[in-house]
Design a protein around this motif. Sequence first.
Motif, short mmCIF file in Angstrom:
data_model
loop_
_atom_site.label_atom_id
_atom_site.label_comp_id
_atom_site.label_asym_id
_atom_site.label_seq_id
_atom_site.Cartn_x
_atom_site.Cartn_y
_atom_site.Cartn_z
N ARG A 73 0.84 -1.21 0.00
CA ARG A 73 0.00 0.00 0.00
C ARG A 73 0.87 1.26 0.00
NH1 ARG A 73 -3.44 -1.51 3.31
NH2 ARG A 73 -5.19 -1.65 1.89
N ARG A 74 1.87 1.30 0.85
CA ARG A 74 2.74 2.48 0.97
C ARG A 74 3.48 2.75 -0.34
NH1 ARG A 74 7.86 2.22 1.80
NH2 ARG A 74 7.81 0.14 2.70
N ILE A 75 4.04 1.72 -0.92
CA ILE A 75 4.83 1.88 -2.14
C ILE A 75 3.92 2.20 -3.33
CG2 ILE A 75 6.32 0.67 -3.79
CD1 ILE A 75 7.36 -0.94 -1.27
N ALA A 76 2.84 1.45 -3.47
CA ALA A 76 1.95 1.64 -4.63
C ALA A 76 1.32 3.03 -4.62
CB ALA A 76 0.88 0.56 -4.66
N THR A 77 0.83 3.47 -3.48
CA THR A 77 0.13 4.76 -3.45
C THR A 77 1.09 5.95 -3.59
OG1 THR A 77 0.12 4.78 -1.03
CG2 THR A 77 -1.85 3.89 -2.15
N ALA A 78 2.38 5.71 -3.48
CA ALA A 78 3.36 6.77 -3.70
C ALA A 78 3.64 6.99 -5.20
CB ALA A 78 4.66 6.46 -2.97
N LEU A 79 3.23 6.06 -6.04
CA LEU A 79 3.44 6.19 -7.49
C LEU A 79 2.45 7.22 -8.04
CD1 LEU A 79 3.91 2.40 -8.19
CD2 LEU A 79 5.69 4.17 -8.37
N PRO A 80 2.85 7.97 -9.07
CA PRO A 80 2.01 9.05 -9.60
C PRO A 80 0.60 8.60 -9.99
CG PRO A 80 4.20 9.15 -10.56
CD PRO A 80 4.12 7.87 -9.78
N GLU A 81 -0.36 9.40 -9.57
CA GLU A 81 -1.77 9.24 -9.92
C GLU A 81 -2.34 7.87 -9.62
OE1 GLU A 81 -3.19 11.11 -13.51
OE2 GLU A 81 -1.50 12.51 -13.51
N THR A 82 -1.83 7.25 -8.57
CA THR A 82 -2.33 5.94 -8.14
C THR A 82 -3.51 6.12 -7.20
OG1 THR A 82 -0.22 4.82 -8.41
CG2 THR A 82 -1.76 3.83 -6.87
N THR A 83 -4.53 5.32 -7.43
CA THR A 83 -5.67 5.28 -6.52
C THR A 83 -5.84 3.85 -6.03
OG1 THR A 83 -7.22 4.90 -8.35
CG2 THR A 83 -6.87 7.20 -7.66
N GLU A 84 -6.45 3.74 -4.87
CA GLU A 84 -6.74 2.42 -4.30
C GLU A 84 -8.23 2.23 -4.25
OE1 GLU A 84 -6.38 -0.06 -0.11
OE2 GLU A 84 -5.02 1.63 -0.45
N ARG A 85 -8.68 1.08 -4.70
CA ARG A 85 -10.08 0.68 -4.54
C ARG A 85 -10.12 -0.85 -4.51
NH1 ARG A 85 -10.56 3.16 -10.12
NH2 ARG A 85 -11.05 1.44 -11.52
N THR A 86 -11.28 -1.39 -4.38
CA THR A 86 -11.42 -2.84 -4.23
C THR A 86 -11.60 -3.52 -5.59
OG1 THR A 86 -12.41 -2.51 -2.08
CG2 THR A 86 -12.78 -4.63 -3.09
N SER A 87 -10.97 -4.68 -5.71
CA SER A 87 -11.17 -5.55 -6.87
C SER A 87 -11.19 -6.98 -6.36
CB SER A 87 -10.03 -5.36 -7.88
OG SER A 87 -10.16 -6.25 -8.96
N TYR A 88 -12.19 -7.74 -6.74
CA TYR A 88 -12.36 -9.11 -6.25
C TYR A 88 -12.34 -9.16 -4.72
CZ TYR A 88 -11.63 -10.59 -11.06
OH TYR A 88 -11.73 -10.76 -12.42
N GLY A 89 -12.83 -8.10 -4.09
CA GLY A 89 -12.95 -8.06 -2.64
C GLY A 89 -11.66 -7.76 -1.90
N THR A 90 -10.60 -7.40 -2.62
CA THR A 90 -9.32 -7.09 -1.96
C THR A 90 -8.82 -5.73 -2.44
OG1 THR A 90 -7.96 -8.14 -3.69
CG2 THR A 90 -8.71 -9.56 -1.86
#
Length: 111
Positions: free
Chosen positions: A8-25
């Motif tokens: 989560r920390r590494i991925a969300t630091a990448l430009p224009e990254t958003t987090e949401r759910t896919s396949y319940g995760t």
Amino acid sequence: MSTEEDVRRIATALPETTERTSYGTPAFYVAGRIFARLHEEPGVLVCWRADTDERQALLDADPEKFFTTDHYRGHAGVLVRLGRVDADELSELLAEAWQARAPKRLRRPPG
């Protein structure tokens, strides 16, 4: 050893990254395109590659870290055992996944 929080920390630091759910995760997207998600199996990350040849190279190089299942046959994603990769390798894998899925306007040349 990496954790889901490292992802989560590494991925969300990448430009224009958003987090949401896919396949319940939790899943990570750039410009609406998924590039990584936490698998239903704890401690496993689904990580996109540029193509299936790149995925196969990882599978061949270290089957203790990287694997796949029938569900991902023909798919450019590889499954990563988080307990077998350190933070530096995880950062590299996520950056490459982001690059593989990001639109050209966001991609930077390597180096």
